[in-house]
Write an enzyme that holds these catalytic residues in place. Structure first.
Site: not given
Length: 324
Positions: A155, A243
């Site tokens: 991320e 995710e």
């Protein structure tokens, strides 16, 4: 007379080895799709929590936990989220984290699961050489197994795609492809892997089988993020939700079932594979397990949180699910 027995034995051994490596179908990309053995579809499973020493979630990096999600959850996928930064991450404690990753990857291969090897960082562009060295090692050890998916950046934060993230990705991809020419590689996208539309404006070129991470938490991310995903798909970007959570973006809160169902329908409609956060017993809404659940798996109903029971049911039924 020529003795053909050694030749035949070698041939049979070779064929056996090839079949052993082919217990899961290769993942490839075509247009905006990640194909499974050349056909459209999607896979689902859980993600482990950060692997960092002392953070608590690392205790679930066990063969028993992986076997349980394979057999009881009917999962086809597990994600090993290797924490990078300190304290306790790969940069500080490489051998400990490598051992955990290898345990999960080996167990996934044994149980015929796909496994995401995740460089779980928000600042990977700060240490690209470490990522190159790590993924080169993983490609050398596991590149022959189609089970393995390389997630080279979990991320990114609010960082330029074209100036920073894309050059980082190319550097790491080049290193992997020097060893492993074909296993799927997933790259994170700006702003917590939400700005997939930005990556779609300037996708990575020159390599095969590259997908892009889309992350959501149902209590926070709704139609506006799905609009970004639609834009990226329309531009031909293959997405992989490495995710997602049933709760809020901070990892806590109640299960947001209505929005989760909309997301799951969206994923099924567009053949987007996904991993639920997180197979862990931390006292927060996103955890699948209650505090004190066994790290070795074989969990009973009382070992699951509300999110865990719900995510397990989604994963159990994923293959048969029809979008509403």
């Amino acid at each position: 007379m020529l003795n053909l027995k050694p030749v035949l034995a070698a041939l049979l051994l070779s064929l056996f080895s090839l079949s052993a490596l082919a217990d899961v179908a290769p993942l490839t990309t075509k247009g905006n799709q990640v194909l499974i053995g050349g056909s459209t579809g999607s896979i689902a499973g859980p993600s482990l929590f950060w692997s960092n020493d002392g953070w608590g979630g690392d205790k679930f990096y066990t063969a028993g936990a992986v076997k349980t999600v394979a057999e009881d959850w009917n999962a086809e996928l597990v994600r090993a989220a290797m924490g990078i930064e300190t304290p306790g991450g790969y940069l500080e404690s490489p051998e400990s984290n490598l051992t955990k990753i290898r345990t999960v990857v080996d167990a996934a291969i044994t149980n015929d699961l796909y496994v995401i090897i995740d460089w779980h960082s928000h600042h990977a562009e700060d240490h690209p050489d470490s990522a190159v060295a790590f993924f080169t090692k993983m490609a050398e050890e596991y590149g022959e197994h189609p089970n393995v998916i390389y997630e080279i950046y979990n991320e990114p934060l609010d960082v330029s795609w074209t100036d920073t993230l894309k050059p980082y990705a190319v550097q790491v991809i080049e290193a992997i492809r020097a060893v492993d020419p074909d296993n799927l590689i997933v790259m994170g996208t700006p702003n917590w892997s939400q700005d997939v539309d930005v990556a779609a404006e300037s996708p990575i070129t020159g390599f095969q089988n590259i997908a892009y991470a889309l992350h959501f938490y149902a209590g926070t991310h709704t139609e506006s993020l799905r609009d970004k995903a639609r834009d990226a798909l329309d531009k031909g970007l293959p997405l992989f939700a490495t995710e997602w959570g049933t709760v809020n973006a901070n990892g806590d809160g109640d299960v947001a079932k209505a929005q989760t169902e909309i997301w799951m329908d969206f994923f099924k409609e567009h053949n987007i594979s996904h991993a639920n956060w997180a197979l862990n017993d931390k006292e927060e809404g996103a955890s699948a397990l209650v505090v004190g659940a066994s790290p070795e798996g074989d969990w009973s109903e009382k070992d699951y949180t509300a999110s865990g029971r719900y995510a397990r049911d989604i994963i159990r039924q994923w293959e048969a699910r029809e979008p509403q």
